[in-house]
Design a protein around this motif. Structure first.
Motif, PDB file in Angstrom:
ATOM      1  N   ALA A 270       0.830  -1.200   0.000  1.00  7.06           N
ATOM      2  CA  ALA A 270       0.000   0.000   0.000  1.00  7.06           C
ATOM      3  C   ALA A 270       0.863   1.248   0.000  1.00  7.06           C
ATOM      4  N   ASP A 271       0.237   2.390  -0.264  1.00  7.90           N
ATOM      5  CA  ASP A 271       0.919   3.681  -0.254  1.00  7.90           C
ATOM      6  C   ASP A 271       1.406   3.986   1.169  1.00  7.90           C
ATOM      7  N   PRO A 272       2.634   4.437   1.328  1.00  6.54           N
ATOM      8  CA  PRO A 272       3.173   4.695   2.672  1.00  6.54           C
ATOM      9  C   PRO A 272       2.302   5.614   3.522  1.00  6.54           C
ATOM     10  N   SER A 273       1.657   6.594   2.904  1.00  2.61           N
ATOM     11  CA  SER A 273       0.850   7.534   3.672  1.00  2.61           C
ATOM     12  C   SER A 273      -0.417   6.903   4.240  1.00  2.61           C
ATOM     13  N   SER A 274      -0.861   5.816   3.638  1.00  2.47           N
ATOM     14  CA  SER A 274      -2.105   5.179   4.083  1.00  2.47           C
ATOM     15  C   SER A 274      -1.870   3.873   4.844  1.00  2.47           C
ATOM     16  N   LYS A 275      -0.612   3.501   5.006  1.00  2.00           N
ATOM     17  CA  LYS A 275      -0.314   2.225   5.665  1.00  2.00           C
ATOM     18  C   LYS A 275      -0.800   2.198   7.113  1.00  2.00           C
ATOM     19  N   ALA A 276      -0.550   3.282   7.851  1.00  2.00           N
ATOM     20  CA  ALA A 276      -0.945   3.314   9.259  1.00  2.00           C
ATOM     21  C   ALA A 276      -2.457   3.200   9.405  1.00  2.00           C
ATOM     22  N   LYS A 277      -3.182   3.922   8.534  1.00  2.00           N
ATOM     23  CA  LYS A 277      -4.639   3.881   8.583  1.00  2.00           C
ATOM     24  C   LYS A 277      -5.176   2.495   8.245  1.00  2.00           C
ATOM     25  N   LEU A 278      -4.621   1.883   7.203  1.00  2.00           N
ATOM     26  CA  LEU A 278      -5.064   0.544   6.808  1.00  2.00           C
ATOM     27  C   LEU A 278      -4.735  -0.495   7.881  1.00  2.00           C
ATOM     28  N   LEU A 279      -3.554  -0.342   8.490  1.00  2.00           N
ATOM     29  CA  LEU A 279      -3.156  -1.294   9.519  1.00  2.00           C
ATOM     30  C   LEU A 279      -4.068  -1.173  10.749  1.00  2.00           C
ATOM     31  N   ALA A 280      -4.365   0.058  11.157  1.00  2.00           N
ATOM     32  CA  ALA A 280      -5.243   0.267  12.303  1.00  2.00           C
ATOM     33  C   ALA A 280      -6.637  -0.288  12.032  1.00  2.00           C
ATOM     34  N   LEU A 281      -7.139  -0.066  10.803  1.00  2.00           N
ATOM     35  CA  LEU A 281      -8.449  -0.580  10.441  1.00  2.00           C
ATOM     36  C   LEU A 281      -8.453  -2.105  10.428  1.00  2.00           C
ATOM     37  N   GLY A 282      -7.396  -2.705   9.902  1.00  2.00           N
ATOM     38  CA  GLY A 282      -7.307  -4.165   9.853  1.00  2.00           C
ATOM     39  C   GLY A 282      -7.221  -4.782  11.230  1.00  2.00           C
ATOM     40  N   ILE A 283      -6.428  -4.147  12.121  1.00  3.71           N
ATOM     41  CA  ILE A 283      -6.317  -4.660  13.492  1.00  3.71           C
ATOM     42  C   ILE A 283      -7.653  -4.544  14.211  1.00  3.71           C
ATOM     43  N   SER A 284      -8.359  -3.433  14.003  1.00  2.00           N
ATOM     44  CA  SER A 284      -9.669  -3.255  14.629  1.00  2.00           C
ATOM     45  C   SER A 284     -10.629  -4.354  14.208  1.00  2.00           C
ATOM     46  N   LYS A 285     -10.626  -4.679  12.934  1.00  2.00           N
ATOM     47  CA  LYS A 285     -11.502  -5.748  12.440  1.00  2.00           C
ATOM     48  C   LYS A 285     -11.086  -7.100  13.013  1.00  2.00           C
ATOM     49  N   ALA A 286      -9.762  -7.321  13.098  1.00  2.00           N
ATOM     50  CA  ALA A 286      -9.269  -8.609  13.585  1.00  2.00           C
ATOM     51  C   ALA A 286      -9.643  -8.835  15.041  1.00  2.00           C
ATOM     52  N   MET A 287      -9.700  -7.761  15.823  1.00  4.00           N
ATOM     53  CA  MET A 287     -10.006  -7.902  17.238  1.00  4.00           C
ATOM     54  C   MET A 287     -11.471  -8.243  17.489  1.00  4.00           C
ATOM     55  N   ASN A 288     -12.318  -8.089  16.484  1.00  3.41           N
ATOM     56  CA  ASN A 288     -13.738  -8.427  16.645  1.00  3.41           C
ATOM     57  C   ASN A 288     -13.926  -9.885  17.020  1.00  3.41           C
TER      58      ASN A 288
END
Length: 235
Positions: A156-174
């Motif tokens: 992914a684009d470096p500027s959006s990596k943190a956002k995508l990672l946070a979103l993915g972790i949030s979903k995974a914790m469900n």
């Protein structure tokens, strides 16, 4: 209070949030839901059975003791009839041998206890299994979600990596959250039912022992049956 809970559950926003929560967790959420439903079904069956098997042991024993001391064993047997509770079943087997030796009464009671004990413990181990499996599936879903998240941000684009990672972790914790909800609720129910089954077993053992002692003592106190004189044979 109940109306507020019902209104919250029927609120479209609540249902939409629940649907999004389930959808974001992926297939593991539905596996946990199926496991949880299985555990609830077993718990409901056990609740119904254990409350049917239970009875006020003290009142029953007092009634039986009263009849036995009045030399009316048949009424004592009748007081143990017309019920699905396990304690009357065990006591009834001993009362049917009231005129026999104490060892024979004890054998009858012990064999009946061995017969009814599996009914109390039936399917109880499944509840513990459901709680453990729910937790592990939740963790597995989280790990799977994290793997997907890191794979997605790799290119992914470096500027959006943190956002995508946070979103993915949030979903995974469900899945972890849902797995813990399932496990905690089943564990609480399992503990309540275990206490109920322990209470039934302890009463069966306690009052069956008291019955054996009562019948044994009562028999020793009964006067011996006088011998009938033999009629002399005609020559």
């Amino acid at each position: 209070m109940e109306n507020q809970v019902a209104q919250a559950v029927s609120d479209p926003s609540f249902l939409q949030t629940l649907a999004v929560f389930m959808d974001e967790g992926g297939i593991f959420m539905w596996i946990i839901l199926a496991t949880w439903t299985f555990g609830i079904a077993i718990a409901l069956e056990r609740i119904k059975s254990l409350f049917t098997y239970d009875i006020d042991g003290s009142s029953l024993m007092n009634m039986i003791k009263k009849h036995v001391l009045n030399n009316d064993v048949q009424k004592a047997i009748q007081s143990c009839s017309n019920t699905n509770a396990l304690l009357p079943m065990v006591l009834k087997s001993g009362l049917k041998r009231a005129n026999q030796e104490k060892d024979q009464i004890q054998d009858a009671v012990d064999s009946t206890i061995l017969e009814v004990a599996p009914k109390i413990e039936k399917r109880m181990s499944y509840l513990g299994l459901v709680a453990n499996v729910s937790t592990l599936i939740g963790l597995l879903g989280t790990i799977y979600g994290l793997i997907e998240s890191f794979a997605a941000v790799a290119n992914a684009d470096p500027s959006s990596k943190a956002k995508l990672l946070a979103l993915g972790i949030s979903k995974a914790m469900n899945t972890t959250a849902f797995g813990l909800i399932s496990a905690i609720s089943i564990m609480v129910i399992h503990n309540i039912l275990s206490n109920k089954s322990d209470k039934i077993i302890s009463e069966v053992e306690e009052y069956s022992l008291k019955l054996v002692d009562l019948l044994g003592t009562k028999k020793r106190q009964m006067p011996p049956v006088p011998a009938v004189p033999e009629t002399p044979k005609a020559a």
